[in-house]
Write a protein that holds these residues in place. Structure first.
Motif, PDB file in Angstrom:
ATOM      1  N   UNK A  49       0.817  -1.222   0.000  1.00  0.00           N
ATOM      2  CA  UNK A  49       0.000   0.000   0.000  1.00  0.00           C
ATOM      3  C   UNK A  49       0.845   1.264   0.000  1.00  0.00           C
ATOM      4  N   UNK A  50       1.905   1.281   0.813  1.00  0.00           N
ATOM      5  CA  UNK A  50       2.796   2.456   0.839  1.00  0.00           C
ATOM      6  C   UNK A  50       3.422   2.711  -0.530  1.00  0.00           C
ATOM      7  N   UNK A  51       3.753   1.637  -1.236  1.00  0.00           N
ATOM      8  CA  UNK A  51       4.385   1.775  -2.555  1.00  0.00           C
ATOM      9  C   UNK A  51       3.376   2.168  -3.637  1.00  0.00           C
ATOM     10  N   UNK A  52       2.065   1.994  -3.335  1.00  0.00           N
ATOM     11  CA  UNK A  52       0.990   2.321  -4.277  1.00  0.00           C
ATOM     12  C   UNK A  52       1.240   1.654  -5.633  1.00  0.00           C
ATOM     13  N   UNK A  53       1.522   0.360  -5.573  1.00  0.00           N
ATOM     14  CA  UNK A  53       1.904  -0.412  -6.757  1.00  0.00           C
ATOM     15  C   UNK A  53       0.865  -0.316  -7.870  1.00  0.00           C
ATOM     16  N   UNK A  54      -0.390  -0.600  -7.575  1.00  0.00           N
ATOM     17  CA  UNK A  54      -1.425  -0.591  -8.620  1.00  0.00           C
ATOM     18  C   UNK A  54      -1.636   0.803  -9.200  1.00  0.00           C
ATOM     19  N   UNK A  55      -1.662   1.799  -8.322  1.00  0.00           N
ATOM     20  CA  UNK A  55      -1.915   3.163  -8.790  1.00  0.00           C
ATOM     21  C   UNK A  55      -0.760   3.688  -9.651  1.00  0.00           C
ATOM     22  N   UNK A  56       0.465   3.302  -9.332  1.00  0.00           N
ATOM     23  CA  UNK A  56       1.636   3.849 -10.022  1.00  0.00           C
ATOM     24  C   UNK A  56       2.065   3.032 -11.229  1.00  0.00           C
ATOM     25  N   UNK A  57       1.639   1.756 -11.308  1.00  0.00           N
ATOM     26  CA  UNK A  57       2.133   0.915 -12.408  1.00  0.00           C
ATOM     27  C   UNK A  57       1.031   0.172 -13.165  1.00  0.00           C
ATOM     28  N   UNK A  58      -0.149   0.094 -12.609  1.00  0.00           N
ATOM     29  CA  UNK A  58      -1.248  -0.712 -13.148  1.00  0.00           C
ATOM     30  C   UNK A  58      -0.948  -2.206 -13.117  1.00  0.00           C
ATOM     31  N   UNK A  59       0.147  -2.606 -12.494  1.00  0.00           N
ATOM     32  CA  UNK A  59       0.478  -4.024 -12.308  1.00  0.00           C
ATOM     33  C   UNK A  59      -0.109  -4.483 -10.984  1.00  0.00           C
ATOM     34  N   UNK A  60      -0.271  -5.787 -10.847  1.00  0.00           N
ATOM     35  CA  UNK A  60      -0.834  -6.355  -9.626  1.00  0.00           C
ATOM     36  C   UNK A  60       0.109  -7.403  -9.062  1.00  0.00           C
ATOM     37  N   UNK A  61       0.409  -7.281  -7.783  1.00  0.00           N
ATOM     38  CA  UNK A  61       1.189  -8.313  -7.095  1.00  0.00           C
ATOM     39  C   UNK A  61       0.212  -9.431  -6.759  1.00  0.00           C
ATOM     40  N   UNK A  62       0.442 -10.619  -7.365  1.00  0.00           N
ATOM     41  CA  UNK A  62      -0.498 -11.722  -7.153  1.00  0.00           C
ATOM     42  C   UNK A  62      -0.028 -12.699  -6.078  1.00  0.00           C
ATOM     43  N   UNK A  63       1.263 -12.630  -5.719  1.00  0.00           N
ATOM     44  CA  UNK A  63       1.773 -13.497  -4.655  1.00  0.00           C
ATOM     45  C   UNK A  63       3.127 -12.971  -4.185  1.00  0.00           C
ATOM     46  N   UNK A  64       3.451 -13.292  -2.943  1.00  0.00           N
ATOM     47  CA  UNK A  64       4.776 -13.010  -2.375  1.00  0.00           C
ATOM     48  C   UNK A  64       5.199 -14.267  -1.634  1.00  0.00           C
ATOM     49  N   UNK A  65       6.387 -14.746  -1.951  1.00  0.00           N
ATOM     50  CA  UNK A  65       6.943 -15.912  -1.265  1.00  0.00           C
ATOM     51  C   UNK A  65       8.152 -15.424  -0.480  1.00  0.00           C
ATOM     52  N   UNK A  66       8.050 -15.519   0.842  1.00  0.00           N
ATOM     53  CA  UNK A  66       9.127 -15.050   1.719  1.00  0.00           C
ATOM     54  C   UNK A  66      10.338 -15.975   1.632  1.00  0.00           C
ATOM     55  N   UNK A  99       1.659  -9.546 -12.135  1.00  0.00           N
ATOM     56  CA  UNK A  99       1.028  -9.663 -13.441  1.00  0.00           C
ATOM     57  C   UNK A  99       0.772  -8.260 -13.979  1.00  0.00           C
ATOM     58  N   UNK A 100       1.045  -8.085 -15.268  1.00  0.00           N
ATOM     59  CA  UNK A 100       0.824  -6.798 -15.919  1.00  0.00           C
ATOM     60  C   UNK A 100       1.368  -6.841 -17.333  1.00  0.00           C
ATOM     61  N   UNK A 101       1.135  -5.777 -18.080  1.00  0.00           N
ATOM     62  CA  UNK A 101       1.708  -5.680 -19.419  1.00  0.00           C
ATOM     63  C   UNK A 101       3.183  -5.290 -19.310  1.00  0.00           C
ATOM     64  N   UNK A 102       3.906  -5.386 -20.418  1.00  0.00           N
ATOM     65  CA  UNK A 102       5.352  -5.144 -20.400  1.00  0.00           C
ATOM     66  C   UNK A 102       5.700  -3.784 -19.792  1.00  0.00           C
ATOM     67  N   UNK A 103       4.990  -2.726 -20.179  1.00  0.00           N
ATOM     68  CA  UNK A 103       5.242  -1.391 -19.631  1.00  0.00           C
ATOM     69  C   UNK A 103       5.020  -1.384 -18.124  1.00  0.00           C
ATOM     70  N   UNK A 104       3.948  -2.060 -17.677  1.00  0.00           N
ATOM     71  CA  UNK A 104       3.652  -2.139 -16.242  1.00  0.00           C
ATOM     72  C   UNK A 104       4.782  -2.857 -15.502  1.00  0.00           C
ATOM     73  N   UNK A 105       5.331  -3.905 -16.125  1.00  0.00           N
ATOM     74  CA  UNK A 105       6.427  -4.653 -15.504  1.00  0.00           C
ATOM     75  C   UNK A 105       7.662  -3.760 -15.358  1.00  0.00           C
ATOM     76  N   UNK A 106       7.921  -2.935 -16.356  1.00  0.00           N
ATOM     77  CA  UNK A 106       9.067  -2.012 -16.265  1.00  0.00           C
ATOM     78  C   UNK A 106       8.848  -1.022 -15.122  1.00  0.00           C
ATOM     79  N   UNK A 107       7.613  -0.549 -14.981  1.00  0.00           N
ATOM     80  CA  UNK A 107       7.306   0.412 -13.920  1.00  0.00           C
ATOM     81  C   UNK A 107       7.420  -0.224 -12.539  1.00  0.00           C
ATOM     82  N   UNK A 108       6.901  -1.433 -12.378  1.00  0.00           N
ATOM     83  CA  UNK A 108       6.979  -2.065 -11.053  1.00  0.00           C
ATOM     84  C   UNK A 108       8.412  -2.423 -10.702  1.00  0.00           C
TER      85      UNK A 108
END
Length: 164
Positions: free
Chosen positions: A105-122, A146-155
């Motif tokens: 949430x602090x990183x505002x991933x979706x708002x800033x990149x339109x990408x979605x973090x679908x999982x995190x493995x510690x 998950x996201x398009x190529x541009x979104x992946x570059x942004x994330x």
């Protein structure tokens, strides 16, 4: 890894390899082309666990396989799966990444990149499927996005620099 090489005059050459796990592998290459491979366990480095003898042709084929000539594995964090324009990528959070210690949430991933973090493995292998905004990102974690190529570059930039 330790490597010891010994000439066997009139016979061939012997190579002894000690792996990081403490196991030992001894490979003897005879002048007639034969190879003998011995495997020793970490718990008893004097008694071989197994032995295999190979012809010159067999040894070259096995060498090509082990050396990655016939198949090069792709580390999990580098795999891309294409789903139309969508791509799933894995990012390993290295210690210098600025996203470490911040929540999704602090990183505002979706708002800033339109990408979605679908999982995190510690790094301790605990899994967070469809993590919420309160999940704190830690060093060594594998972030699946998950996201398009541009979104992946942004994330990628968000994770590395803490901003897009």
């Amino acid at each position: 890894m330790n490597l010891k090489e010994t000439d066997l005059p009139g016979t061939g050459k012997k190579f002894e390899i000690e792996t990081r796990s403490g196991e030992k592998l001894t490979i003897t290459i005879y002048d007639d082309g034969r190879r003998e491979v011995y495997h020793y366990g970490a718990d008893n480095p004097e008694d071989s666990i197994s032995k295999i003898s190979l012809t010159d042709e067999e040894a070259r084929y096995v060498s090509a396989i082990i050396g990655g000539v016939t198949y090069k594995p792709t580390p999990l964090e580098n795999i891309e799966v294409a789903l139309g324009d969508l791509i799933i990528e894995w990012y390993k959070l290295e210690p210098h990444y600025k996203a470490i210690g911040k929540t999704i949430g602090e990183l505002r991933v979706r708002q800033r990149s339109s990408a979605t973090i679908i999982a995190v493995v510690e790094s301790n292998h605990s899994k967070h499927i469809n993590p919420g905004p309160d999940l704190l990102l830690t060093a060594g974690a594998l972030v699946v996005v998950i996201g398009e190529r541009l979104h992946q570059q942004q994330i990628r930039q968000i994770l590395l620099n803490g901003s897009a």
